[in-house]
Write an enzyme that holds these catalytic residues in place. Sequence first.
Site, PDB file in Angstrom:
ATOM      1  N   GLU A   1     -25.935  50.214  17.450  1.00 11.69           N
ATOM      2  CA  GLU A   1     -27.284  50.651  17.075  1.00 11.69           C
ATOM      3  C   GLU A   1     -27.905  50.207  15.768  1.00 11.69           C
ATOM      4  OE1 GLU A   1     -27.496  54.860  17.875  1.00 11.69           O
ATOM      5  OE2 GLU A   1     -26.735  54.565  19.939  1.00 11.69           O
TER       6      GLU A   1
ATOM      7  N   GLN B   1     -20.582  60.321  15.108  1.00 15.82           N
ATOM      8  CA  GLN B   1     -20.914  59.079  15.878  1.00 15.82           C
ATOM      9  C   GLN B   1     -22.100  58.535  14.810  1.00 15.82           C
ATOM     10  OE1 GLN B   1     -20.861  58.420  20.127  1.00 15.82           O
ATOM     11  NE2 GLN B   1     -23.152  58.780  19.892  1.00 15.82           N
TER      12      GLN B   1
ATOM     13  N   ASP C   1     -25.684  63.118  14.430  1.00 15.54           N
ATOM     14  CA  ASP C   1     -25.168  63.308  15.788  1.00 15.54           C
ATOM     15  C   ASP C   1     -23.646  63.066  15.987  1.00 15.54           C
ATOM     16  OD1 ASP C   1     -24.560  63.221  18.494  1.00 15.54           O
ATOM     17  OD2 ASP C   1     -25.619  61.287  18.939  1.00 15.54           O
TER      18      ASP C   1
ATOM     19  N   LYS D   1     -34.004  61.210  27.096  1.00 20.42           N
ATOM     20  CA  LYS D   1     -33.438  59.717  27.419  1.00 20.42           C
ATOM     21  C   LYS D   1     -33.843  59.485  28.661  1.00 20.42           C
ATOM     22  CE  LYS D   1     -29.318  59.816  24.134  1.00 20.42           C
ATOM     23  NZ  LYS D   1     -27.923  59.740  24.349  1.00 20.42           N
TER      24      LYS D   1
END
Length: 437
Positions: free
Chosen positions: A204, A162, A251, A349
């Site tokens: 992102e 990712q 990640d 998070k």
Amino acid sequence: MPIISKVVARQILDSRGNPTVEVDVYTESSFGRAAVPSGASTGVHEAVELRDGDASVYLGKGVLKAVENVNTVISDALEGMLVTEQEEIDEMLLALDGTPNKSNLGANALLGVSLACARAGAEYTGLPLYRYIGGTMANTLPVPMMNVLNGGAHADNTVDFQEFMIMPAGFTSFSDALRAGAEIFHSLKALLKSKGLSTAVGDEGGFAPNLRSNEEAIELVIEAIGKAGYKVGSPTDKGGLGDAQVMIALDPASSEFYDAAKKRYVFKKSSKQELTSTEMAEYWERWVNTYPIISIEDGMAEDDWEGWKLLTDKVGSRVQLVGDDLFVTNSIRLADGINRKVANSILIKVNQIGTLTETLQAINLARLNGYTSVISHRSGETEDSTIAQIAVATNAGQIKTGSMSRSDRMAKYNELLRIEEELGSQARYPGKAAFRV
């Protein structure tokens, strides 16, 4: 007295054009506002984000139920409370919801209120939020974990993993590190263009070109670092450190390509190979021995505890192993991981757990047990910059908040530049000391 006089929520849109919750909290002499992020690749153990489910409105992603919960049940309970009593406020929110995963009122409703109260409390005291939360010793700017190349659930390409990230740790200030990150981002863009590859960006802000393999992705990032004039570590260095200015972080979001029925990691987007947990851990060990990797997040699937232990035993002394889907900012799951001796870091998070107090508890538990904390955004973000404040407040030392494009990502970086300026000579940039490997 800083008594809460009004709590108002509304539905706004996040960086992906999906609805999210924004909350305003008022006292007689202060005001706080917070907007809630949301994720694309979400862990099954996360607190529940309440969505309306009406397919005819925002494709079922509306949050009017959560908004109504704030404007009725939560507002009625909080009005009259002291906005500066954060723990009491968060305890009240948890009691009102009454479920372990916030599925009654919604974690998005609770988090918006919790963070807006913190903002209002900080304004009442006349302190910046990082100082209000962290006290006088809050002075550490985080090393940024910049997502410059995307694959997996964040991109429509042939890359399984990712996020491919750069970490400019070999600098003495946050502003210099940020400059290096920006220059590498533009270097990568030029490199992709020279190869005839797409420079469109993902959720992102990272590039999402159609590459031949996962290996090509990391090799492009390493090449871009060199072309920007910076030194990247060597795999012969401990964790790729040495005299490096920039390190690589990954990640892979392994839960996204783990087939629980087969108990195999399936590289669906590239080679189609299927790996056992042992083979997946060995795969990462080969990468760590080949590339200058300092951090791997979610290298194994969220419930593959055996795989996590194998990975930790193989490379945990050399590489930061970050649990995101594994821990979901939850102190109970983190404690389980600590007892099992898996991973050595936790991704934080705020919307995975739902209140500021629980977030801080997870960070403190990690610190007490020698785990690092990485404060993180979500793929669906807003212009809210609270996580930048939390990173400094907790002296976490690391932040993951996207690439060098998209204003929802830049809002956090720019806030950190302002904080560094405000702190002046007190500002500390940890550099390589942010890692405990």
